[in-house]
Design an enzyme around this catalytic site. Structure first.
Site, PDB file in Angstrom:
ATOM      1  N   THR A 173       0.819  -1.212   0.000  1.00 48.32           N
ATOM      2  CA  THR A 173       0.000   0.000   0.000  1.00 48.32           C
ATOM      3  C   THR A 173       0.857   1.269   0.000  1.00 48.32           C
ATOM      4  O   THR A 173       1.997   1.257   0.484  1.00 48.32           O
ATOM      5  CB  THR A 173      -0.897  -0.001   1.266  1.00 48.32           C
ATOM      6  N   ASP A 174       0.276   2.353  -0.486  1.00 46.67           N
ATOM      7  CA  ASP A 174       0.978   3.646  -0.426  1.00 46.67           C
ATOM      8  C   ASP A 174       1.066   4.178   1.011  1.00 46.67           C
ATOM      9  O   ASP A 174       1.848   5.087   1.298  1.00 46.67           O
ATOM     10  CB  ASP A 174       0.302   4.680  -1.341  1.00 46.67           C
ATOM     11  N   GLU A 175       0.268   3.581   1.928  1.00 47.16           N
ATOM     12  CA  GLU A 175       0.251   4.111   3.299  1.00 47.16           C
ATOM     13  C   GLU A 175       1.582   3.911   4.023  1.00 47.16           C
ATOM     14  O   GLU A 175       1.835   4.546   5.040  1.00 47.16           O
ATOM     15  CB  GLU A 175      -0.891   3.481   4.114  1.00 47.16           C
ATOM     16  N   TYR A 218      -1.947  -0.558  10.986  1.00 49.97           N
ATOM     17  CA  TYR A 218      -2.075  -1.207   9.672  1.00 49.97           C
ATOM     18  C   TYR A 218      -0.865  -0.898   8.796  1.00 49.97           C
ATOM     19  O   TYR A 218      -0.192  -1.802   8.290  1.00 49.97           O
ATOM     20  CB  TYR A 218      -3.366  -0.748   8.968  1.00 49.97           C
ATOM     21  N   LYS A 269       2.166  -3.324   7.370  1.00 52.38           N
ATOM     22  CA  LYS A 269       2.455  -3.515   5.932  1.00 52.38           C
ATOM     23  C   LYS A 269       3.909  -3.100   5.643  1.00 52.38           C
ATOM     24  O   LYS A 269       4.600  -3.753   4.864  1.00 52.38           O
ATOM     25  CB  LYS A 269       1.479  -2.695   5.070  1.00 52.38           C
TER      26      LYS A 269
HETATM   27  P1  NAD Z   1      -9.749  -7.161   2.085  1.00 56.62           P
HETATM   28  O1  NAD Z   1      -9.764  -6.887   3.546  1.00 56.62           O
HETATM   29  O2  NAD Z   1     -10.960  -6.883   1.272  1.00 56.62           O
HETATM   30  O3  NAD Z   1      -9.384  -8.711   1.848  1.00 56.62           O
HETATM   31  C1  NAD Z   1      -8.392  -9.361   2.579  1.00 56.62           C
HETATM   32  C2  NAD Z   1      -8.562 -10.868   2.363  1.00 56.62           C
HETATM   33  O4  NAD Z   1      -7.524 -11.546   3.101  1.00 56.62           O
HETATM   34  C3  NAD Z   1      -9.899 -11.414   2.885  1.00 56.62           C
HETATM   35  O5  NAD Z   1     -10.476 -12.280   1.941  1.00 56.62           O
HETATM   36  C4  NAD Z   1      -9.505 -12.164   4.151  1.00 56.62           C
HETATM   37  O6  NAD Z   1     -10.372 -13.267   4.434  1.00 56.62           O
HETATM   38  C5  NAD Z   1      -8.099 -12.630   3.810  1.00 56.62           C
HETATM   39  N1  NAD Z   1      -7.291 -12.869   5.018  1.00 56.62           N
HETATM   40  C6  NAD Z   1      -7.156 -12.044   6.083  1.00 56.62           C
HETATM   41  N2  NAD Z   1      -6.382 -12.625   7.019  1.00 56.62           N
HETATM   42  C7  NAD Z   1      -5.980 -13.826   6.512  1.00 56.62           C
HETATM   43  C8  NAD Z   1      -5.159 -14.870   6.990  1.00 56.62           C
HETATM   44  N3  NAD Z   1      -4.590 -14.803   8.202  1.00 56.62           N
HETATM   45  N4  NAD Z   1      -4.950 -15.965   6.208  1.00 56.62           N
HETATM   46  C9  NAD Z   1      -5.533 -16.046   4.990  1.00 56.62           C
HETATM   47  N5  NAD Z   1      -6.363 -15.085   4.485  1.00 56.62           N
HETATM   48  C10 NAD Z   1      -6.572 -13.995   5.239  1.00 56.62           C
HETATM   49  O7  NAD Z   1      -8.486  -6.399   1.525  1.00 56.62           O
HETATM   50  P2  NAD Z   1      -8.271  -5.635   0.134  1.00 56.62           P
HETATM   51  O8  NAD Z   1      -8.756  -4.261   0.257  1.00 56.62           O
HETATM   52  O9  NAD Z   1      -8.751  -6.495  -0.960  1.00 56.62           O
HETATM   53  O10 NAD Z   1      -6.671  -5.578   0.118  1.00 56.62           O
HETATM   54  C11 NAD Z   1      -5.915  -6.662  -0.404  1.00 56.62           C
HETATM   55  C12 NAD Z   1      -4.445  -6.333  -0.302  1.00 56.62           C
HETATM   56  O11 NAD Z   1      -4.167  -5.150  -1.029  1.00 56.62           O
HETATM   57  C13 NAD Z   1      -3.958  -6.080   1.124  1.00 56.62           C
HETATM   58  O12 NAD Z   1      -2.676  -6.641   1.252  1.00 56.62           O
HETATM   59  C14 NAD Z   1      -3.900  -4.561   1.226  1.00 56.62           C
HETATM   60  O13 NAD Z   1      -2.922  -4.163   2.141  1.00 56.62           O
HETATM   61  C15 NAD Z   1      -3.533  -4.194  -0.188  1.00 56.62           C
HETATM   62  N6  NAD Z   1      -4.004  -2.859  -0.656  1.00 56.62           N
HETATM   63  C16 NAD Z   1      -5.323  -2.515  -0.554  1.00 56.62           C
HETATM   64  C17 NAD Z   1      -5.736  -1.282  -1.064  1.00 56.62           C
HETATM   65  C18 NAD Z   1      -7.182  -0.850  -1.005  1.00 56.62           C
HETATM   66  O14 NAD Z   1      -7.480   0.277  -1.374  1.00 56.62           O
HETATM   67  N7  NAD Z   1      -8.111  -1.678  -0.579  1.00 56.62           N
HETATM   68  C19 NAD Z   1      -4.809  -0.412  -1.645  1.00 56.62           C
HETATM   69  C20 NAD Z   1      -3.465  -0.804  -1.707  1.00 56.62           C
HETATM   70  C21 NAD Z   1      -3.078  -2.038  -1.224  1.00 56.62           C
HETATM   71  O1  DAU Z   2      -4.159   4.009   0.394  1.00 59.98           O
HETATM   72  C1  DAU Z   2      -4.377   2.629   0.300  1.00 59.98           C
HETATM   73  C2  DAU Z   2      -5.219   2.175   1.460  1.00 59.98           C
HETATM   74  O2  DAU Z   2      -6.539   2.633   1.212  1.00 59.98           O
HETATM   75  C3  DAU Z   2      -5.205   0.658   1.665  1.00 59.98           C
HETATM   76  O3  DAU Z   2      -3.911   0.250   1.993  1.00 59.98           O
HETATM   77  C4  DAU Z   2      -6.183   0.242   2.776  1.00 59.98           C
HETATM   78  O4  DAU Z   2      -6.238  -1.165   2.864  1.00 59.98           O
HETATM   79  C5  DAU Z   2      -7.553   0.784   2.417  1.00 59.98           C
HETATM   80  O5  DAU Z   2      -8.456   0.473   3.467  1.00 59.98           O
HETATM   81  C6  DAU Z   2      -7.512   2.290   2.190  1.00 59.98           C
HETATM   82  O6  DAU Z   2      -7.208   2.984   3.425  1.00 59.98           O
HETATM   83  P1  DAU Z   2      -7.950   4.368   3.823  1.00 59.98           P
HETATM   84  O7  DAU Z   2      -7.863   4.517   5.273  1.00 59.98           O
HETATM   85  O8  DAU Z   2      -7.491   5.474   2.965  1.00 59.98           O
HETATM   86  O9  DAU Z   2      -9.461   3.984   3.347  1.00 59.98           O
HETATM   87  P2  DAU Z   2     -10.893   4.203   4.027  1.00 59.98           P
HETATM   88  O10 DAU Z   2     -11.911   3.821   3.008  1.00 59.98           O
HETATM   89  O11 DAU Z   2     -10.973   3.584   5.361  1.00 59.98           O
HETATM   90  O12 DAU Z   2     -10.937   5.780   4.221  1.00 59.98           O
HETATM   91  C7  DAU Z   2     -10.790   6.664   3.137  1.00 59.98           C
HETATM   92  C8  DAU Z   2     -10.807   8.078   3.695  1.00 59.98           C
HETATM   93  O13 DAU Z   2     -12.132   8.362   4.179  1.00 59.98           O
HETATM   94  C9  DAU Z   2      -9.891   8.290   4.874  1.00 59.98           C
HETATM   95  O14 DAU Z   2      -9.356   9.607   4.810  1.00 59.98           O
HETATM   96  C10 DAU Z   2     -10.794   8.156   6.091  1.00 59.98           C
HETATM   97  C11 DAU Z   2     -12.118   8.688   5.582  1.00 59.98           C
HETATM   98  N1  DAU Z   2     -13.341   8.067   6.169  1.00 59.98           N
HETATM   99  C12 DAU Z   2     -13.401   6.710   6.180  1.00 59.98           C
HETATM  100  C13 DAU Z   2     -14.521   6.082   6.704  1.00 59.98           C
HETATM  101  C14 DAU Z   2     -14.614   4.575   6.724  1.00 59.98           C
HETATM  102  C15 DAU Z   2     -14.358   8.857   6.641  1.00 59.98           C
HETATM  103  O15 DAU Z   2     -14.295  10.105   6.590  1.00 59.98           O
HETATM  104  N2  DAU Z   2     -15.467   8.241   7.156  1.00 59.98           N
HETATM  105  C16 DAU Z   2     -15.589   6.886   7.219  1.00 59.98           C
HETATM  106  O16 DAU Z   2     -16.621   6.379   7.738  1.00 59.98           O
END
Ligand code: NAD
Ligand code: DAU
Length: 354
Positions: free
Chosen positions: A135-137, A160, A164
């Site tokens: 992730t970019d975080e 988190y 990562k």
């Molecule tokens: P998500 O939470 O939707 O899915 C995570 C999956 O991992 C789920 O299916 C869960 O059951 C599985 N999992 C969790 N713990 C586990 C374990 N111990 N063993 C096996 N499986 C397990 O997550 P996502 O948003 O799809 O993110 C997927 C990946 O991409 C993550 O590594 C996250 O850090 C990365 N990522 C997400 C975003 C985003 O915007 N969502 C952006 C950048 C990177």
């Molecule tokens: O940048 C990549 C990341 O993006 C991934 O690594 C994470 O897995 C993914 O969850 C996401 O993280 P964020 O914290 O940016 O996403 P989230 O959807 O939780 O929140 C987006 C923005 O909105 C953040 O600034 C927090 C704000 N927010 C979020 C929620 C859930 C609110 O204002 N209200 C809310 O209820």
């Protein structure tokens, strides 16, 4: 087992991004065997993969990446050629209320996979790859200026992002120490169908639909760089096949939005689709206590990936958001199934009691 060209392990394939990656690989590469390993935590949902579950080159395995013996056994059984590792605890708010699970899954789980790959590959790394999705975080927070490049120093702020970052360091260390053929990509915020409604976009759409308050953290001034999930899946495909070993690639949408502006846009699109007067739902916007340690701004420079591998985002935000709102409104049963159980408990703890 049939003679497949490659046997690929995708971890976390029942989650949001993982399900899009599994679908892409199963359909695009019939000569690959795709094994989806997922623990099916609250975020994992096999309904995300209904359309491909009976494909002959696909297999689902339920299991926990934290379970070292199970992971070693799985690797010995399938002798994977490649690993695309997405399994993670992924929600920042949950990492603030319950950090420990993030350490187990994101750090220990990643090390178990690295060890198992090292064990089955011995020193024969030809055509093998361990691709870690991050992730970019990990780069921390930007001020009003600047952009994250692959050289930006790590500065994670939430449990988190710290977990990562730790997993990224371990993946690099396994390359540097053991020559394991690793690659990492760091992506910005994804949006699209099948995202668990604890994340901003599906949560807002669901609340607008049900006339519930839309919780905006702080003043809604935080900025995220949004990318359509299929564009991320395409980047993963490209990097897995053509990316250079030991490299890092940043992936982003070049699409920065202040949360409050994005939420207003979501209100407009959703109102229109529901046949409500435009803007009606804006009255649901409710400013709530800010997220602890809330990063102000993320923005990704993906020029390395664009120049080196020819990737670029293909979906413009207006179209992607329309499609996404449409998906959540049409897939009522999917949403009801996941919001009817434990979700209510999470929601009350996160939003009602705070
Ligand atoms: P998500 O939470 O939707 O899915 C995570 C999956 O991992 C789920 O299916 C869960 O059951 C599985 N999992 C969790 N713990 C586990 C374990 N111990 N063993 C096996 N499986 C397990 O997550 P996502 O948003 O799809 O993110 C997927 C990946 O991409 C993550 O590594 C996250 O850090 C990365 N990522 C997400 C975003 C985003 O915007 N969502 C952006 C950048 C990177
Ligand atoms: O940048 C990549 C990341 O993006 C991934 O690594 C994470 O897995 C993914 O969850 C996401 O993280 P964020 O914290 O940016 O996403 P989230 O959807 O939780 O929140 C987006 C923005 O909105 C953040 O600034 C927090 C704000 N927010 C979020 C929620 C859930 C609110 O204002 N209200 C809310 O209820």
């Amino acid at each position: 087992m049939k003679n497949y060209k490659k046997i690929i392990l995708i971890t976390g394939g029942a989650g949001f991004i993982g399900s899009h990656v599994v679908r892409l690989f199963v359909n695009k590469y019939p000569d690959y065997k795709i094994v989806n390993l997922d623990k099916l935590t609250y975020a994992g949902n096999l309904a995300n993969l209904k359309d491909i579950e009976n494909k002959s080159n696909y297999e689902f395995v339920k299991g926990d990446i934290v379970d070292e013996n199970f992971i070693t056994g799985l690797f010995k059984k399938y002798l994977f050629d490649g690993i695309i590792h997405l399994a993670a605890e992924s929600h920042v708010d949950r990492s603030i209320s319950h950090p420990t699970e993030f350490i187990y899954t994101n750090i220990i789980g990643t090390v178990n996979l690295l060890n198992a790959a090292k064990f089955i590959w011995k020193d024969n790394f030809k055509d093998k790859r361990f691709y870690h999705i991050s992730t970019d975080e990990v780069y921390g927070s930007l001020g009003e200026e600047g952009i994250f490049t692959e050289e930006t120093k790590y500065d994670p702020h939430s449990p988190y992002s710290a977990s990562k970052a730790s997993s990224d360091h371990l993946v690099r260390a396994y390359h540097d120490t053991f020559k394991l053929p690793t690659i990492i990509s760091n992506c910005s915020n994804n949006y699209g169908g099948y995202q668990f409604p604890e994340k901003l976009i599906p949560l807002c759409i669901n609340n607008i639909k049900h006339n519930k308050p839309i919780p905006v953290y702080g003043k809604g001034e935080n900025i995220r760089d949004w990318l359509f999930v299929n564009d991320h899946a395409n980047a993963i495909d490209l990097i897995f096949h053509k990316g250079r070993i030991a490299e890092t690639y940043n992936i982003g949408g070049n699409n920065e939005w202040k949360n409050i502006d994005l939420i207003k846009l979501l209100c407009q699109i959703t109102d229109k689709k529901l046949g409500r007067k435009t803007g009606t739902s804006e009255k649901l916007i409710t400013f709530v206590k800010d997220r602890a340690g809330h990063d102000l701004r993320y923005a990704i420079d993906s020029s390395k990936l664009q120049k080196e591998l020819g990737w670029k985002p293909s979906v413009n935000f207006a179209q992607g958001l329309e499609k996404t709102v449409g998906w959540y409104l049409e897939n009522e049963e999917w949403m009801e199934n996941i919001t009817s159980g434990d979700y209510q408990k999470y929601y009350n703890e996160q939003y009602v009691k705070r």
